[in-house]
Design a protein around this motif. Structure first.
Motif, PDB file in Angstrom:
ATOM      1  N   THR B 114       3.696  44.157 -11.173  1.00 36.27           N
ATOM      2  CA  THR B 114       3.136  44.270 -12.485  1.00 36.27           C
ATOM      3  C   THR B 114       2.359  45.335 -12.628  1.00 36.27           C
ATOM      4  O   THR B 114       2.068  46.025 -13.926  1.00 36.27           O
ATOM      5  CB  THR B 114       2.731  42.738 -12.890  1.00 36.27           C
ATOM      6  OG1 THR B 114       3.768  41.946 -13.280  1.00 36.27           O
ATOM      7  CG2 THR B 114       1.574  42.940 -14.238  1.00 36.27           C
ATOM      8  N   MET B 153      -5.250  41.926 -10.811  1.00 36.30           N
ATOM      9  CA  MET B 153      -4.188  41.018 -10.261  1.00 36.30           C
ATOM     10  C   MET B 153      -4.620  40.321  -9.070  1.00 36.30           C
ATOM     11  O   MET B 153      -4.621  39.317  -8.760  1.00 36.30           O
ATOM     12  CB  MET B 153      -2.942  41.864  -9.934  1.00 36.30           C
ATOM     13  CG  MET B 153      -2.314  42.210 -11.334  1.00 36.30           C
ATOM     14  SD  MET B 153      -0.631  43.210 -10.848  1.00 36.30           S
ATOM     15  CE  MET B 153       0.294  41.938 -10.057  1.00 36.30           C
ATOM     16  N   ALA B 156      -7.595  38.261  -9.710  1.00 36.69           N
ATOM     17  CA  ALA B 156      -7.079  36.747 -10.278  1.00 36.69           C
ATOM     18  C   ALA B 156      -6.601  35.747  -9.197  1.00 36.69           C
ATOM     19  O   ALA B 156      -6.838  34.897  -9.338  1.00 36.69           O
ATOM     20  CB  ALA B 156      -6.303  37.272 -11.229  1.00 36.69           C
ATOM     21  N   TYR B 157      -5.812  36.452  -8.326  1.00 37.57           N
ATOM     22  CA  TYR B 157      -5.025  35.522  -7.313  1.00 37.57           C
ATOM     23  C   TYR B 157      -6.270  34.905  -6.622  1.00 37.57           C
ATOM     24  O   TYR B 157      -6.052  33.909  -5.992  1.00 37.57           O
ATOM     25  CB  TYR B 157      -4.361  36.440  -6.578  1.00 37.57           C
ATOM     26  CG  TYR B 157      -3.274  35.986  -5.406  1.00 37.57           C
ATOM     27  CD1 TYR B 157      -2.247  35.187  -5.594  1.00 37.57           C
ATOM     28  CD2 TYR B 157      -3.872  35.934  -4.081  1.00 37.57           C
ATOM     29  CE1 TYR B 157      -1.468  34.473  -4.713  1.00 37.57           C
ATOM     30  CE2 TYR B 157      -3.196  35.091  -3.200  1.00 37.57           C
ATOM     31  CZ  TYR B 157      -2.108  34.680  -3.412  1.00 37.57           C
ATOM     32  OH  TYR B 157      -1.174  34.037  -2.365  1.00 37.57           O
ATOM     33  N   ARG B 178      -5.413  48.160 -20.693  1.00 46.77           N
ATOM     34  CA  ARG B 178      -6.552  47.401 -20.831  1.00 46.77           C
ATOM     35  C   ARG B 178      -6.263  45.944 -21.082  1.00 46.77           C
ATOM     36  O   ARG B 178      -6.918  45.182 -20.464  1.00 46.77           O
ATOM     37  CB  ARG B 178      -7.462  47.884 -22.105  1.00 46.77           C
ATOM     38  CG  ARG B 178      -8.374  47.145 -22.260  1.00 46.77           C
ATOM     39  CD  ARG B 178      -9.131  47.803 -23.701  1.00 46.77           C
ATOM     40  NE  ARG B 178      -8.333  47.104 -24.697  1.00 46.77           N
ATOM     41  CZ  ARG B 178      -8.395  47.701 -26.064  1.00 46.77           C
ATOM     42  NH1 ARG B 178      -8.850  48.732 -26.182  1.00 46.77           N
ATOM     43  NH2 ARG B 178      -7.621  46.895 -26.981  1.00 46.77           N
ATOM     44  N   GLU B 179      -5.291  45.680 -21.874  1.00 46.99           N
ATOM     45  CA  GLU B 179      -4.793  44.340 -22.141  1.00 46.99           C
ATOM     46  C   GLU B 179      -4.127  43.673 -21.033  1.00 46.99           C
ATOM     47  O   GLU B 179      -4.301  42.445 -20.921  1.00 46.99           O
ATOM     48  CB  GLU B 179      -4.011  44.238 -23.499  1.00 46.99           C
ATOM     49  CG  GLU B 179      -4.035  43.208 -24.490  1.00 46.99           C
ATOM     50  CD  GLU B 179      -5.620  43.166 -24.751  1.00 46.99           C
ATOM     51  OE1 GLU B 179      -6.163  41.930 -24.673  1.00 46.99           O
ATOM     52  OE2 GLU B 179      -6.216  43.826 -25.368  1.00 46.99           O
ATOM     53  N   VAL B 180      -3.414  44.303 -20.169  1.00 51.31           N
ATOM     54  CA  VAL B 180      -2.919  43.644 -18.959  1.00 51.31           C
ATOM     55  C   VAL B 180      -3.961  43.536 -18.216  1.00 51.31           C
ATOM     56  O   VAL B 180      -3.842  42.382 -17.564  1.00 51.31           O
ATOM     57  CB  VAL B 180      -1.869  44.818 -18.224  1.00 51.31           C
ATOM     58  CG1 VAL B 180      -1.290  44.062 -17.018  1.00 51.31           C
ATOM     59  CG2 VAL B 180      -0.616  45.083 -19.308  1.00 51.31           C
ATOM     60  N   ARG B 182      -6.979  42.328 -19.079  1.00 49.17           N
ATOM     61  CA  ARG B 182      -7.575  41.063 -19.571  1.00 49.17           C
ATOM     62  C   ARG B 182      -6.773  40.278 -19.101  1.00 49.17           C
ATOM     63  O   ARG B 182      -7.326  39.023 -18.976  1.00 49.17           O
ATOM     64  CB  ARG B 182      -7.749  41.332 -21.175  1.00 49.17           C
ATOM     65  CG  ARG B 182      -9.051  42.263 -21.329  1.00 49.17           C
ATOM     66  CD  ARG B 182      -9.061  42.543 -23.034  1.00 49.17           C
ATOM     67  NE  ARG B 182      -9.673  41.331 -23.543  1.00 49.17           N
ATOM     68  CZ  ARG B 182      -9.607  41.118 -25.077  1.00 49.17           C
ATOM     69  NH1 ARG B 182      -9.100  41.746 -25.469  1.00 49.17           N
ATOM     70  NH2 ARG B 182     -10.299  39.978 -25.372  1.00 49.17           N
ATOM     71  N   THR B 183      -5.454  40.147 -19.118  1.00 51.44           N
ATOM     72  CA  THR B 183      -4.726  39.040 -19.138  1.00 51.44           C
ATOM     73  C   THR B 183      -4.721  38.530 -17.537  1.00 51.44           C
ATOM     74  O   THR B 183      -4.880  37.449 -17.232  1.00 51.44           O
ATOM     75  CB  THR B 183      -3.186  39.491 -19.206  1.00 51.44           C
ATOM     76  OG1 THR B 183      -2.618  39.924 -20.294  1.00 51.44           O
ATOM     77  CG2 THR B 183      -2.213  38.281 -18.667  1.00 51.44           C
ATOM     78  N   TYR B 184      -5.283  39.484 -16.630  1.00 51.22           N
ATOM     79  CA  TYR B 184      -5.611  39.039 -15.431  1.00 51.22           C
ATOM     80  C   TYR B 184      -7.095  38.863 -15.077  1.00 51.22           C
ATOM     81  O   TYR B 184      -7.647  38.752 -14.200  1.00 51.22           O
ATOM     82  CB  TYR B 184      -5.261  40.130 -14.233  1.00 51.22           C
ATOM     83  CG  TYR B 184      -3.635  40.081 -14.169  1.00 51.22           C
ATOM     84  CD1 TYR B 184      -3.132  38.993 -13.285  1.00 51.22           C
ATOM     85  CD2 TYR B 184      -2.878  40.736 -14.710  1.00 51.22           C
ATOM     86  CE1 TYR B 184      -1.569  38.937 -13.170  1.00 51.22           C
ATOM     87  CE2 TYR B 184      -1.527  40.917 -14.848  1.00 51.22           C
ATOM     88  CZ  TYR B 184      -1.012  39.755 -13.738  1.00 51.22           C
ATOM     89  OH  TYR B 184       0.470  39.622 -13.740  1.00 51.22           O
ATOM     90  N   GLY B 185      -7.772  38.488 -16.523  1.00 51.76           N
ATOM     91  CA  GLY B 185      -9.396  38.116 -16.339  1.00 51.76           C
ATOM     92  C   GLY B 185     -10.187  39.166 -16.227  1.00 51.76           C
ATOM     93  O   GLY B 185     -11.396  38.680 -15.752  1.00 51.76           O
TER      94      GLY B 185
END
Lengths: 462, 462
Positions: B114, B153, B156-157, B178-180, B182-185
């Motif tokens: 990703t 990523m 987050a893991y 940027r949004e990716v 944020r998806t991973y915090g």
């Protein structure tokens, strides 16, 4: 878990010589065959000669073939498949640990190609037969853009012209998808357009419209049937598409068999049904032949609930009503999901094959609301490392729900789901979710009643 | 070719148990070790205690270790690697056919995750050691966003906090990246920001600035060193990063060895050097030990030509001059590529390891202009089906050029190149290219002369 990890890898890759050499046609094992396409004017079942002006000859044959169980995959298509297949069957060890479930979760990941989804499996097949027939090009529609991208890639590979009608709202909101298609040499036109009679008519009646899939289909069909050397191709719903997509299920089954894994539950998201139909085909075959039993679950958005709230009836496939009628679970061809629906799977109808199987009780269907879908998507991304497409995340949601039921019940079930693609071009939807701007929408009975009123009058239809 | 196709698959996947269990440290085989980092204030070489405030302890050890040839990869990192590795070594049959070349072309594809690039290989390692040390989080900078995504990523893991300073121009032009993250915090801050002293200083001096990588590094380092429980991590340039990225080269070599393939030419794009260094490591080791000879080619943009036009000198790694000095091929820390440069690889300097190896004649370097890079990218996408990142396409360009030379000379050379990632988030650049709005830019000698003037005064430096 550690001991088992040594036996079953994170990702099961078949070798190239273990890849399927023939597609599986589930219709051959269905007692009740899917209903034929009807001519919208006469109400007559459409045969080979009726469909030839729209589709390539070989694809018409595949569309109408309810009997041949295995159809060989031509070598050139198999070579193309090798560029991105076999796709991995992934054991979701990290998701299992996160959920603390005794369930064993597997997913077949179809997103490892530039189109970002499983759509390429049928795109290359349809482009190949068009090329074989000596055609100059093909036309199609695309909504979110995955199908259009896939077809552009296939056409670039084979040297075919590719004209894509892209739903205007997507064309404007997803310029990057458009640009990927242009990289592959496709022409991309926002729909409705002034290029076609049906487009001009729609624009006249609805000047501000941002388009719909049904409308883009009408335009693409019009161009295909009025331009010498062109045919129309479609990325879902059709029997031929489910046939090509059976490569997903065949690989999944071969990978499971290789490790002696027996699934209990198979889950797929369902828009037009191409992924779900492909994934479940060989398993459904076993079920139809009475050899095995599986729970098979279709997951659809609560905002576009064809299976769970639709009618099983003949309906128009497109807004312009130029396409044949298909018998399917449908919300009515006038149905348009609410604009706050961000999760894909927007088509009003459902594959005739899957509709028949659902009607006959061979599979279940459930619907989920989009905020719960994005919650599942984000959790999955964080533990499994893949940013899923919103469509695919419908299946993730239900796989998680089933795994949590296993946890409660202490059951060690094996769950397999289809991860159809990646969400790299869906970040606008993710952004809405992150900003708390996403809401759920469920059509009221009154709204559905209105769109059911557009169902056509067909002899024998209630 | 048909017969050979039966022997060598389109994609060579190692099995999970064939994956490397240790990273390879090419420094152990270098006679001339890379020069040490220097304290910018005192000009003294920096040791373990000097670097501890900035980097985690274990990473400092790896940074300073010029002697240990193999460093074991911890099991938890190897498990994470299994989520997206082994990455395929692809035989570019379709590209060969398109070029009608007798050359055999292979590429190691690192884009199947990703983050969209090889950056994840080092991100998980750096996050892992931060976690092991009991830290709360890490800070970093990101330009195009691949490194920031990779680090998000990994964090987050592992449940680590991740603060990303993103070059302002990218933050604004790449909202999806940027949004990716944020998806991973991760928290993502446009740089320069008002969060840091150095950010405020830069904004005061250059109110309209859209930022630079060097400036974002300064901010990330300031936050890491002033926030308890945080350390700074960097996605390229450093010795430790090349060490982690050796997994690329080790897998490549194992896959080639498995099929008895001997490369003649190995090609990689070079920005800070993480991909190139990782890809070539084990091959360079053989070359350094005198066991084998390979042509090794670094490819850089003509608009940011560190190797081909830079000076081999100590320089600042960042704009704010808070980082240690590194000896490297550099254009001067004040160098900023022209705004019409769309192809990534914008860093002013180059890995010290690669700089030393280049200086000692173990590798070649060449620069290419961006329109030729995008031409190669588009051709590659159409025949190989993968939409490449602009960065990666520098290597594609030179691989194609070398393959065409083989065609002219009738030579059957084997070419291996690194395909570092996908271009899904680079469609603005592709759009420019499609619209004929892309131009080439080569800095003048005068411009370079100006930026060389910013090189620091270091004892012994000319």
């Amino acid at each position: 878990m550690a001991a088992e990890k040594n036996n079953i890898p994170y990702k099961i890759y078949l070798s190239e010589d273990e890849m399927p050499k023939a597609w599986y046609n589930v219709r051959a094992d269905m007692k009740n065959k899917p209903a034929p396409l009807l001519n919208p004017g006469t109400g007559e079942a459409m045969g080979f000669e009726d469909l030839r002006p729209v589709f390539c000859d070989e694809l018409v044959r595949q569309e109408l073939d309810n009997d041949t169980p295995f159809i060989p995959i031509p070598q050139e298509i198999r070579d193309f498949y090798k560029m991105y297949r076999p796709s991995p069957l992934v054991r979701a060890y990290c998701l299992e640990e996160k959920l603390q479930t005794p369930a064993k979760i597997y997913y077949k990941f179809e997103g490892n190609n530039t189109s970002g989804s499983h759509k390429l499996n049928s795109a290359i097949a349809q482009a190949y037969y068009a090329k074989q027939q000596g055609l100059k090009g093909v036309t199609t529609e695309t909504g979110a853009g995955q199908w259009g991208t896939a077809l552009s890639m296939a056409c670039a590979y084979l040297g075919l012209d590719c004209k894509v009608y892209m739903v205007k709202v997507s064309y404007e909101q997803k310029p990057f998808r458009r640009e990927v298609m242009r990289t592959y040499g496709a022409s991309v036109t926002p729909s409705p357009s002034m290029d076609t009679a049906i487009g001009r008519k729609i624009l006249e009646e609805h000047p501000g419209t941002t388009g719909s899939l049904g409308c883009a289909i009408s335009e693409a069909v019009e161009v295909a049937t009025s331009t010498p050397g062109y045919r129309y191709v479609l990325g879902s719903v059709l029997n031929q598409v489910l046939l090509h997509q059976s490569v997903i299920g065949l690989e999944t089954k071969a990978a499971l068999d290789k490790y002696g894994i027996e699934p209990d539950i198979i889950i797929g998201c369902a828009g037009g049904g191409s992924n779900l139909g492909g994934l479940i085909s060989p398993f459904m075959g076993e079920k139809l032949r009475g050899e095995k039993d599986y729970r098979i679950i279709a997951v659809e958005p609560a905002s576009c609930p064809s299976f769970t709230r639709g009618k099983f009836a003949y309906d128009f496939c497109d807004t312009g009503k130029v396409c044949p009628l298909a018998k399917m679970y449908t919300l009515g061809s006038g149905f348009i999901p609410s604009p706050n629906h961000a999760g894909g799977l927007r088509y009003h109808g459902m594959s005739s094959i899957l509709s028949q199987l659902y009607h006959d009780g061979y599979m279940e269907a459930t619907s989920v609301e989009q905020t719960r879908v994005f919650e599942a998507a984000e959790m999955f991304a964080r533990v499994e490392g893949i940013l899923p497409a919103p469509e695919s995340s419908h299946a993730i949601r239900v796989a998680i729900d089933e795994a949590l039921k296993c946890k409660e019940a202490g059951e060690e079930k094996t769950i397999v789901f289809g991860l159809t693609g990646t969400g790299y071009f869906d970040m606008v939807a993710y952004e809405k979710f992150h900003n708390g701007e996403m809401s759920d929408y469920i059509p009221t009975d009154e709204e559905l009643g209105k769109s059911f009123a557009s169902l056509p009058q067909v002899p024998g239809q209630a």
